[in-house]
Design a protein around this motif. Structure first.
Motif, short mmCIF file in Angstrom:
data_model
loop_
_atom_site.label_atom_id
_atom_site.label_comp_id
_atom_site.label_asym_id
_atom_site.label_seq_id
_atom_site.Cartn_x
_atom_site.Cartn_y
_atom_site.Cartn_z
N ASP A 1 0.95 -1.17 0.06
CA ASP A 1 0.20 -0.03 0.02
C ASP A 1 0.96 1.44 -0.06
O ASP A 1 1.78 1.18 0.87
N ILE A 2 0.47 2.11 -0.97
CA ILE A 2 1.42 3.39 -0.95
C ILE A 2 0.94 4.22 0.27
O ILE A 2 -0.21 4.50 0.61
N ASP A 3 2.07 4.86 0.89
CA ASP A 3 1.75 5.62 2.20
C ASP A 3 1.34 7.10 1.85
O ASP A 3 2.17 7.73 1.02
N PHE A 4 0.43 7.55 2.51
CA PHE A 4 0.07 8.80 2.30
C PHE A 4 -0.40 9.21 0.68
O PHE A 4 -0.11 10.26 0.27
N PHE A 5 -1.11 8.14 0.33
CA PHE A 5 -1.37 8.56 -1.33
C PHE A 5 -2.20 9.62 -1.43
O PHE A 5 -2.12 10.33 -2.46
N LYS A 6 -3.39 9.66 -0.59
CA LYS A 6 -4.12 10.88 -0.59
C LYS A 6 -3.41 12.21 -0.82
O LYS A 6 -3.96 13.01 -1.85
N ASN B 1 -2.41 12.65 -4.36
CA ASN B 1 -3.45 13.16 -5.16
C ASN B 1 -3.81 14.62 -4.96
O ASN B 1 -4.02 15.45 -5.90
N HIS C 1 -5.03 14.00 -9.65
CA HIS C 1 -5.02 12.46 -9.76
C HIS C 1 -4.43 12.18 -11.12
O HIS C 1 -4.08 10.85 -11.07
N ASP D 1 -2.18 8.79 -10.97
CA ASP D 1 -2.50 7.65 -11.76
C ASP D 1 -0.63 7.12 -12.24
O ASP D 1 -0.68 6.16 -12.47
N LEU E 1 1.13 5.37 -9.89
CA LEU E 1 0.32 4.09 -9.70
C LEU E 1 1.16 3.15 -10.98
O LEU E 1 1.58 2.07 -10.85
N ARG F 1 -3.06 -5.70 -9.27
CA ARG F 1 -3.28 -4.42 -8.59
C ARG F 1 -4.53 -4.78 -7.79
O ARG F 1 -5.63 -5.17 -8.31
N GLY G 1 -7.74 0.49 -5.41
CA GLY G 1 -7.15 1.69 -5.69
C GLY G 1 -5.34 1.78 -5.70
O GLY G 1 -4.89 1.66 -6.77
N GLU G 2 -4.82 1.94 -4.49
CA GLU G 2 -3.41 2.19 -4.50
C GLU G 2 -2.93 0.97 -3.90
O GLU G 2 -1.90 1.36 -3.14
N LYS H 1 1.47 0.23 9.06
CA LYS H 1 1.27 1.37 8.92
C LYS H 1 1.26 1.99 10.34
O LYS H 1 1.43 3.20 10.61
N ARG I 1 4.95 3.22 9.02
CA ARG I 1 4.97 2.90 7.70
C ARG I 1 6.26 2.53 6.90
O ARG I 1 7.18 2.32 7.77
N1 LIG Z 1 -4.97 8.69 -8.85
C1 LIG Z 1 -5.71 7.87 -8.23
N2 LIG Z 1 -5.96 7.76 -6.93
C2 LIG Z 1 -6.74 6.94 -6.42
C3 LIG Z 1 -7.10 5.61 -7.23
N3 LIG Z 1 -7.45 4.73 -6.42
C4 LIG Z 1 -7.65 5.17 -5.25
N4 LIG Z 1 -6.98 6.50 -5.02
C5 LIG Z 1 -6.75 7.32 -3.99
O1 LIG Z 1 -5.83 6.85 -3.02
C6 LIG Z 1 -6.09 7.43 -1.78
C7 LIG Z 1 -6.13 6.49 -0.57
O2 LIG Z 1 -6.08 7.30 0.61
P1 LIG Z 1 -6.22 6.67 1.88
O3 LIG Z 1 -6.74 5.44 1.82
O4 LIG Z 1 -7.06 7.57 2.74
O5 LIG Z 1 -4.76 6.34 2.26
P2 LIG Z 1 -3.37 7.25 2.09
O6 LIG Z 1 -3.24 8.51 2.22
O7 LIG Z 1 -2.37 6.30 1.29
O8 LIG Z 1 -2.90 6.93 3.56
P3 LIG Z 1 -2.12 5.56 4.30
O9 LIG Z 1 -2.46 4.51 3.50
O10 LIG Z 1 -2.64 5.33 5.83
O11 LIG Z 1 -0.78 5.67 4.38
C8 LIG Z 1 -7.45 8.22 -1.88
O12 LIG Z 1 -7.42 9.38 -2.12
C9 LIG Z 1 -8.06 7.75 -3.38
O13 LIG Z 1 -8.57 8.67 -4.00
C10 LIG Z 1 -6.61 5.63 -8.64
O14 LIG Z 1 -6.82 4.86 -9.32
N5 LIG Z 1 -5.88 6.92 -8.96
#
Ligand SMILES: Nc1nc2c(ncn2[C@@H]2O[C@H](COP(=O)(O)OP(=O)(O)OP(=O)(O)O)[C@@H](O)[C@H]2O)c(=O)[nH]1
Length: 325
Positions: free
Chosen positions: A202-207, A210, A215, A219, A222, A241, A244-245, A311, A315
């Motif tokens: 799982d990617i850390d702090f992916f939100k 974005n 986005h 992408d 990813l 995959r 999401g992330e 996590k 992380r």
């Molecule tokens: N760009 C993009 N973003 C995606 C996709 N699928 C999921 N996401 C985003 O991935 C993010 C996942 O965020 P969170 O689950 O809150 O977790 P996080 O920010 O990675 O934090 P931690 O996992 O706790 O380290 C969300 O903002 C989703 O919108 C995708 O296909 N493309």
């Protein structure tokens, strides 16, 4: 022969050719796996191309030309390295579809099965094939490519080209049915248990990525991560995959220690990698052994728990489920 009879014969012949095309379109489109489709291709060629000699070369996944291999031949002829070299000479960028180019050398014809710049198969025949058989081969290959893409696309994630969630469920269920674990003595004399392992990445702090870059960049990250997975893991490991992330890996025939080493190496590599659009990022990983006494839901739950532990504990780390107190 009168004109009328001649034209009736021609019409019948055209109809035969048409109904033959219909038959093999139907046959191929009924196939649901690449293995079954390849067997069907050979079966159809046996009907259509015989009595001419031919060979069927297939590529392992349509992208790597170095991995063409002889799948079948009419007379039991062996793989010919020179033919494989000739197959590699096709310029993929120049070609879009099957009927665009057929390579003819002094005594052979090469029919490439190409679609959207991907090279899936090549049929090699002598130059003596009739015009009718020549047309049929081109038609068969066009249908083959289209069915192949339908089969493989349903298994692959459109963005990253890794296997999708549906494939994950199927492959993990198959992995659970695999026979017992294997034991091996390592170089330092310790007996290691080799089994399959499941890892969820799982990617850390992916939100935040974005939110900061948008986005589209998210992408791209990813896609880049998926490319790094393809580079880092062995071809026998399953790369998916998962959502999401989140990504998943099925590592095959490895010990628990090896699994941790491989995953830690991947984690470090990502931490130190300069991504194209973001400076840096980290990943967290949870993993567990694939024990056939468990079911699919348990496995995912265990890997998820280990991921959650990673996590919760800073992380950018790997946790094996069995290491959680
Ligand atoms: N760009 C993009 N973003 C995606 C996709 N699928 C999921 N996401 C985003 O991935 C993010 C996942 O965020 P969170 O689950 O809150 O977790 P996080 O920010 O990675 O934090 P931690 O996992 O706790 O380290 C969300 O903002 C989703 O919108 C995708 O296909 N493309």
């Amino acid at each position: 022969m009168t004109e009328e009879i001649r034209s009736t014969n021609k019409r019948n012949k055209d109809r035969d050719a048409e109904s033959l095309k219909f038959d093999y379109t139907l046959l191929m489109s009924c196939q649901r796996s690449v293995v079954a489709l390849n067997k069907t291709l050979v079966h159809i060629l046996e009907e259509v191309v015989a009595p001419y000699e031919y060979k069927v070369y297939l590529s392992s996944d349509g992208t790597e030309r170095d991995r063409f291999y002889l799948f079948s031949s009419s007379s039991g002829a062996l793989e010919n390295p020179q033919e494989i070299d000739q197959i590699r000479q096709f310029d993929l960028d120049e070609l879009e579809s099957v009927d665009e180019l057929v390579l003819i050398d002094e005594n052979k014809i090469f029919y490439p099965a190409i679609l959207n710049h991907r090279f899936y198969a090549c049929i090699v025949t002598g130059i003596d094939v009739s015009e009718e058989v020549d047309e049929q081969i081109i038609c068969i290959l066009a249908i083959y490519c289209n069915v192949l893409i339908l089969i493989t696309d349903s298994k692959v994630d459109g963005l990253t080209q890794l296997l999708n969630r549906k494939s994950f469920d199927i492959d993990l269920a198959l992995e659970l049915q695999r026979p017992d674990i294997e034991k091996r003595r390592s170089s330092d004399g310790v007996v290691e248990v080799l089994e399959s392992h499941l890892a969820i990445i799982d990617i850390d702090f992916f939100k935040a990525i974005n939110d900061e870059y948008g986005h589209v960049v998210g992408d791209e990250v990813l896609v880049e991560l998926a490319d790094l997975m393809r580079l880092s893991f062995r071809s026998r490991d399953g790369l998916f995959r998962y959502g999401g992330e989140e990504f998943a890996v099925i590592l095959r025939d490895v010990s628990r220690q090896q699994t941790k080493r491989i995953l830690n190496r991947f984690c470090n590599m990502i931490e130190n990698h300069q991504f194209k659009s973001v400076d840096s990022l980290t990943i967290s990983i949870g993993c567990c052994g694939i024990n056939n006494e468990l079911n699919l839901l348990h496995l995912v739950e265990y890997a998820d728990k280990a991921l959650y532990y990673s996590k919760e504990n800073g992380r950018n780390r790997v946790t094996h489920f069995e290491d959680i107190e």
